[in-house]
Design a protein around this motif. Structure first.
Motif, short mmCIF file in Angstrom:
data_model
loop_
_atom_site.label_atom_id
_atom_site.label_comp_id
_atom_site.label_asym_id
_atom_site.label_seq_id
_atom_site.Cartn_x
_atom_site.Cartn_y
_atom_site.Cartn_z
N GLU A 318 0.80 -1.22 0.00
CA GLU A 318 0.00 0.00 0.00
C GLU A 318 0.83 1.27 0.00
N GLU A 319 2.05 1.18 0.52
CA GLU A 319 2.88 2.38 0.70
C GLU A 319 4.32 2.11 0.30
N GLU A 320 4.86 2.94 -0.56
CA GLU A 320 6.25 2.77 -0.97
C GLU A 320 7.18 3.34 0.09
N PRO A 321 8.15 2.54 0.56
CA PRO A 321 9.08 3.07 1.57
C PRO A 321 10.02 4.09 0.97
N VAL A 322 10.43 5.05 1.78
CA VAL A 322 11.38 6.07 1.32
C VAL A 322 12.72 5.83 1.99
N LEU A 323 13.76 6.35 1.37
CA LEU A 323 15.11 6.18 1.90
C LEU A 323 15.27 7.05 3.14
N LYS A 324 15.53 6.39 4.28
CA LYS A 324 15.66 7.12 5.54
C LYS A 324 16.93 6.72 6.27
N ARG A 325 17.42 7.62 7.08
CA ARG A 325 18.63 7.37 7.88
C ARG A 325 18.31 6.42 9.03
N ILE A 326 19.04 5.30 9.09
CA ILE A 326 18.82 4.34 10.17
C ILE A 326 20.02 4.27 11.11
N ALA A 327 21.14 4.83 10.68
CA ALA A 327 22.36 4.91 11.49
C ALA A 327 23.25 5.97 10.84
N PRO A 328 24.27 6.45 11.53
CA PRO A 328 25.14 7.46 10.91
C PRO A 328 25.72 6.97 9.57
N GLY A 329 25.41 7.69 8.49
CA GLY A 329 25.90 7.35 7.18
C GLY A 329 25.22 6.16 6.53
N HIS A 330 24.18 5.61 7.16
CA HIS A 330 23.50 4.41 6.66
C HIS A 330 22.03 4.72 6.41
N TYR A 331 21.58 4.49 5.16
CA TYR A 331 20.21 4.78 4.75
C TYR A 331 19.59 3.55 4.12
N ALA A 332 18.30 3.35 4.38
CA ALA A 332 17.59 2.20 3.79
C ALA A 332 16.14 2.59 3.51
N ALA A 333 15.59 2.01 2.44
CA ALA A 333 14.19 2.23 2.07
C ALA A 333 13.42 0.95 2.36
N CYS A 334 13.01 0.75 3.61
CA CYS A 334 12.33 -0.47 4.03
C CYS A 334 11.47 -0.18 5.25
N HIS A 335 10.22 -0.67 5.24
CA HIS A 335 9.32 -0.45 6.37
C HIS A 335 9.78 -1.17 7.64
N LEU A 336 10.68 -2.14 7.49
CA LEU A 336 11.18 -2.86 8.67
C LEU A 336 11.94 -1.95 9.62
N HIS A 337 12.43 -0.82 9.10
CA HIS A 337 13.28 0.07 9.90
C HIS A 337 12.55 1.35 10.29
N GLU A 338 11.23 1.29 10.27
CA GLU A 338 10.46 2.49 10.65
C GLU A 338 9.76 2.27 11.98
#
Length: 338
Positions: A318-338
């Motif tokens: 239903e919703e496209e994940p966006v690239l977000k910061r999950i750690a310093p210098g580390h970005y991921a586009a996944c709902h698992l990390h929200e």
């Protein structure tokens, strides 16, 4: 995705200075079908909303399956393609809307090494003519000085002066790629696109070419965008790595962090597919990619990776994940990390 999500803290990254190259919301779409009246009816979104930056002297690796948009991204960055939208800022100057006359000084600063050296070298020109061509275009060398410069470049990439009068078909694949590299650095560039420069070479030659690229980077202060399929080689040469899937970046991280703590299921699957050099160790088949690759033409809703993801949930459809910061210098586009 936020325009500045991957440019956050950029002044602190490696050099304390503004990045050499900033790509913001880059898109490259290809029209594949038109109506009778010339209206576009089907579009292939080869690159769709991609942002990243590369600092001077850094190597940024770009990995993913064939057809994910890596090469289109690289060729768009050096303006071999006219882009659909977005910004390509080189030392703060946007190249996206420039014409060929305006781009000429940047053509000298931004060069490329391609996958197949034989197709990128004119078979009717000898090595002297091939490497001299950039020197003639950008000037600064007399005819006699050009020959000395070509000999110097040949020796720098591990070839000999007698090779200058030979033609591309007289060389092996590894030697031809060395000629391509010599040609790419002839004009004195700052940034080099390495578009799968080792994938057509024998394994024994690949390491030699990568080591030479690293040596040239140190000697000449080069900055690389390194595109490849071989994740182990990308790990060796890259400072940071971006993972692409279906035209989008799904993860960006420092090299070692990406390999030790992958955050996106697609990255996990790519790493699981790396062959293990021990016949007694079984590969983890439970982490290999399953399911069908979605059509790049259909405007799918939600996460494009969900049909192949073992962790897919209702939200992913239903919703496209966006690239977000999950750690310093580390970005991921996944709902698992929200």
């Amino acid at each position: 995705m936020s325009d500045n999500s991957l440019l956050e803290g950029r002044g602190q990254a490696r050099t304390g200075k503004t990045p050499l190259l900033e790509v913001r919301r880059l898109a490259k779409h290809f029209t594949i079908e038109k109506s009778l009246f010339g209206r576009t009816t089907k579009v292939l979104k080869a690159v769709d909303d991609v942002s990243f930056h590369i600092h001077r002297g850094e190597t940024f690796g770009l990995v993913g399956e064939s057809g994910c948009g890596k090469s289109t991204t690289g060729r768009s960055v050096i303006r071999l393609f006219d882009i659909t939208s977005g910004e390509i800022c080189y030392e703060g100057i946007d190249l996206a809307g420039m014409n060929e006359r305006q781009l000429k000084p940047y053509r000298q600063k931004m060069q490329a090494i391609f996958q197949d050296p034989y197709s990128s070298l004119n078979p009717g020109m000898n090595v002297m003519e091939l490497i001299s061509e950039p020197l003639e275009i950008y000037g600064g060398y007399s005819r006699s000085n050009r020959r000395d410069r070509v000999i110097e470049l040949l020796e720098r990439v591990g070839l000999k002066r007698e090779h200058a009068d030979r033609y591309p078909h007289e060389f092996s694949g590894g030697q031809r790629q060395r000629i391509s590299i010599a040609r790419s650095i002839a004009s004195g560039p700052e940034f080099v696109l390495c578009d799968e420069p080792i994938s057509a070479l024998d394994v024994s030659v690949q390491a030699q070419v990568v080591n030479m690229l690293e040596d040239l980077q140190q000697e000449l202060g080069l900055t690389y965008l390194f595109i490849a399929h071989d994740l182990s080689m990308v790990r060796h040469i890259s400072n940071r790595i971006g993972v692409m899937y279906m035209g989008k970046l799904v993860e960006v991280s420092f090299s070692e962090e990406l390999y030790t703590h992958p955050a996106h299921p697609y990255t996990e699957a790519l790493l699981a597919a790396i062959p293990i050099p021990d016949p007694k160790v079984l590969m983890p088949t439970d982490r290999l990619l399953q399911g069908e690759l979605p059509s790049p033409i259909d405007a799918a809703i939600g996460c494009k990776f969900r049909s192949r993801c073992p962790y897919a949930s209702r939200r992913c459809g239903e919703e496209e994940p966006v690239l977000k910061r999950i750690a310093p210098g580390h970005y991921a586009a996944c709902h698992l990390h929200e």
